[in-house]
Design an enzyme around this catalytic site. Sequence first.
Site, PDB file in Angstrom:
ATOM      1  N   GLU A  85       0.816  -1.219   0.000  1.00 30.40           N
ATOM      2  CA  GLU A  85       0.000   0.000   0.000  1.00 30.40           C
ATOM      3  C   GLU A  85       0.845   1.263   0.000  1.00 30.40           C
ATOM      4  OE1 GLU A  85      -2.344  -0.232   3.526  1.00 30.40           O
ATOM      5  OE2 GLU A  85      -2.982  -2.262   3.028  1.00 30.40           O
ATOM      6  N   CYS A 329      -1.968   1.366   8.653  1.00 30.30           N
ATOM      7  CA  CYS A 329      -0.988   0.458   8.066  1.00 30.30           C
ATOM      8  C   CYS A 329      -1.496  -0.924   7.710  1.00 30.30           C
ATOM      9  CB  CYS A 329       0.113   0.221   9.092  1.00 30.30           C
ATOM     10  SG  CYS A 329       1.223   1.545   9.183  1.00 30.30           S
TER      11      CYS A 329
END
Length: 341
Positions: A85, A329
């Site tokens: 990501e 996260c």
Amino acid sequence: MKIFSDYSLTELQQELNWLPRFRAKQIFDCILQAKDYNQLLIDKENLAKLKDDYILKPVSILKVLTSRDGTKKYLISLADGNIFESVFLHQNYGNTICLSTQVGCRMGCKFCASTLNGLVRNLSAGEMLSTIALLNADNGKASERNFTNIVLMGSGEPFDNYDNVVKFLRLVTDKSGFNVSERNISLSTCGLVDKINEFSKLNFNITLCVSLHATTDEVRKTIMPIANRYTIAEIVNALKNYVKINKRRVVFEYCLIKDVNNSTQDILRLKDITKGLNCHVNVICLNPNGGSLKATTRAEAVKFVEELNKVGVSATLRRSQGEDIAGACGMLRAKTINKLN
Ligand code: SAH
């Protein structure tokens, strides 16, 4: 296969010395603008030779989620099919790119989704640089720089991928490349003391952030396995040394977890920990990832910060962006992997 973005312009000129000199610059421009081979104007014969040995665009966008607040979360795929990501944050003082440094993570922090499936592999310096180029091109003209800040706060532990991260910092700050000011880069580590000490010597002017998340080693060990290796006192010593050499204020990240690290004693211990250190405490509201750890209310977090300020600790509550798009996260990747399995 080699990746072109792993090379600086000078290294690329050496690597491609069998081609006319302008070719290296032409390819370097493609790297910065996230272009692929279809967009490289070159004769067929040389194109075929380059394609045999080198990857020009090692990352591509698999999915983008845009938050109500404009934050864009990207799921990026690598040439080997792995995914990670990255986030593009629109801020009035300049846009910020939040970058991952590893696919997955092996640090095992209890509250963090990045570590759920362990470490898959490190990102190379070029893969990180190309991710910056990719997000830059997706948020404005590819030939201009559309961001000012980079935070190495995505998935992974930057100091567990030390050499590649250092190389990435050199590439992204290079005058012939993105030329990002060191002062506009932050690196967050869970506190690998030996690496902090090694990094201090390199004299980068970046902001070093440490995920503290507890005020005693005992409590820290229950949420962050790395605490079994290094004590808070050792971290503080390493940071004092960093500040002495680099003259930059360091930042503690402190993710508030209900009944774990939000007591009055924690406030007093934070005062002790930060005493005599040029630092700031960034308090974060836990983004619960389905585990047993619970978040405090935002009001409790505001109060915690006020109490810290009252006892003289420089602290602020981090504005939360992109919560509606799995902003913390590793959450999006974890969700995607679970769906695929
Ligand atoms: N490995 C590095 C960098 C990645 S994490 C480190 O540990 O610092 C970036 C920050 O997000 C860290 O402070 C991390 O503790 C925090 N974080 C991770 N999961 C979170 C969650 N669920 N809610 C809030 N913050 C989280």
